[in-house]
Scaffold this motif. Structure first.
Motif, PDB file in Angstrom:
ATOM      1  N   LEU A  89      42.931  48.134  40.492  1.00  0.00           N
ATOM      2  CA  LEU A  89      42.654  48.501  39.098  1.00  0.00           C
ATOM      3  C   LEU A  89      42.380  47.261  38.240  1.00  0.00           C
ATOM      4  N   CYS A  90      42.101  46.136  38.879  1.00  0.00           N
ATOM      5  CA  CYS A  90      41.815  44.898  38.142  1.00  0.00           C
ATOM      6  C   CYS A  90      40.361  44.843  37.708  1.00  0.00           C
ATOM      7  N   LYS A 127      41.826  28.153  39.443  1.00  0.00           N
ATOM      8  CA  LYS A 127      42.417  29.330  40.099  1.00  0.00           C
ATOM      9  C   LYS A 127      41.787  29.627  41.459  1.00  0.00           C
ATOM     10  N   GLN A 128      40.594  29.082  41.706  1.00  0.00           N
ATOM     11  CA  GLN A 128      39.861  29.530  42.889  1.00  0.00           C
ATOM     12  C   GLN A 128      40.583  29.212  44.198  1.00  0.00           C
ATOM     13  N   ASN A 152      35.009  45.576  38.816  1.00  0.00           N
ATOM     14  CA  ASN A 152      35.541  46.842  39.320  1.00  0.00           C
ATOM     15  C   ASN A 152      35.144  47.999  38.395  1.00  0.00           C
ATOM     16  N   LYS A 153      34.814  49.120  39.011  1.00  0.00           N
ATOM     17  CA  LYS A 153      34.430  50.311  38.251  1.00  0.00           C
ATOM     18  C   LYS A 153      35.644  50.965  37.569  1.00  0.00           C
ATOM     19  N   THR A 170      41.713  40.390  40.156  1.00  0.00           N
ATOM     20  CA  THR A 170      41.965  39.384  39.114  1.00  0.00           C
ATOM     21  C   THR A 170      41.329  39.897  37.814  1.00  0.00           C
ATOM     22  N   GLY A 171      41.339  39.079  36.797  1.00  0.00           N
ATOM     23  CA  GLY A 171      40.637  39.485  35.584  1.00  0.00           C
ATOM     24  C   GLY A 171      41.107  38.760  34.356  1.00  0.00           C
ATOM     25  N   TYR A 172      40.288  38.799  33.329  1.00  0.00           N
ATOM     26  CA  TYR A 172      40.667  38.197  32.053  1.00  0.00           C
ATOM     27  C   TYR A 172      41.254  39.273  31.147  1.00  0.00           C
TER      28      TYR A 172
END
Ligand SMILES: C[S@@+](CC[C@H](N)C(=O)[O-])C[C@H]1O[C@@H](n2cnc3c(N)ncnc32)[C@H](O)[C@@H]1O
Length: 239
Positions: free
Chosen positions: A214-215, A29-30, A141-142, A203-205
């Protein structure tokens, strides 16, 4: 409270026992992410991957720019030993053993939030970057549910944690240290360190990929500003 040194050592031991890797579907994905960020990497020069782990960012960078001289840095000797195709250095992101302004590209994906002082790590990345150089940082992300899930995972009894040997689960829920940062905070770091913020990408899992802010993870891309004197000189030439 643990000292910085103790906290780094704890993380080092953790990643030596649980070398970081990502599931197959995330492996390649990078390059796509770097392209979405519209990063114009230089053709030649020096690059460093801080907290290189699985080496996926370095591999993507080599594919995109085969003539860049890439160094991988990581605190986990076991991880860094896997990356034989690159120059390697076993060191901490909080104390990077390179002179100021050494690199044309500094990438640090998913590493700084595992240190006891992400801001210090960020400053180190900026210090070793040349003026005009490219900075790519990815941080937790917080503003997602993930910080709560991490706190729950971390509190699970040791025998359960030891049973689950899947590297990505270990990394996401059992790593000894994780910090969470808002886009506003990270953009302030860019400003304070003379980096012109260009673009971000979520991004995120765990969380969906939209909206970006919001990721679970956010990739931030910026360019180090030229020295003030140089800029003033250039501006005076244009008058
Ligand atoms: C979640 S993994 C990400 C690895 C890699 N960037 C990737 O995307 O595949 C975090 C990595 O940061 C490294 N790390 C944690 N603390 C570090 C520190 N203080 N200095 C250097 N590396 C560190 C870990 O050993 C681990 O390999």
């Amino acid at each position: 409270m643990k000292s910085e040194k103790e906290a780094v050592r704890e993380t080092e031991e953790f990643y030596n026992s649980n070398s970081f890797d990502v599931p197959k579907q995330f492996k390649n994905k990078q390059e796509e992410r770097f392209k979405k960020l519209k990063i114009n990497f230089p053709e030649t020069g020096k690059a460093i991957d801080v907290g290189a782990g699985s080496g996926r960012s370095s591999r993507a960078l080599r594919k995109m720019r085969p003539n860049l001289d890439i160094t991988c840095l990581d605190i986990a000797k076991k991880s860094i030993d896997r990356l034989k195709e690159f120059k390697r250095i076993h060191a901490s992101a909080l104390n990077i053993p390179f002179e100021d302004e050494t690199f044309d590209v500094v990438i640090s994906v998913g590493c700084l939030h595992h240190t006891p002082n992400a801001k210090k790590g960020f400053e180190e990345c900026c210090r070793i970057l040349k003026p005009g150089g490219i900075l790519v940082i990815a941080l937790y992300n917080k503003w997602t549910i993930y910080p709560i899930l991490y706190k729950i995972g971390k509190r699970l009894p040791g025998f359960i944690k030891r049973k689950i040997k899947i590297p990505i689960v270990q990394d996401q829920f059992f790593t000894p240290h994780a910090s969470f940062h808002s886009p506003k905070e990270v953009k302030e770091w860019f400003e304070q360190n003379g980096i012109e913020f260009k673009k971000l990408l979520g991004t995120g899992y765990i969380t969906p990929y939209f909206p970006n802010k919001l990721c679970q993870f956010i990739y931030y891309y910026g360019i180090k500003k030229e020295h003030k004197e140089k800029q003033e000189l250039q501006q005076s030439k244009h008058i």
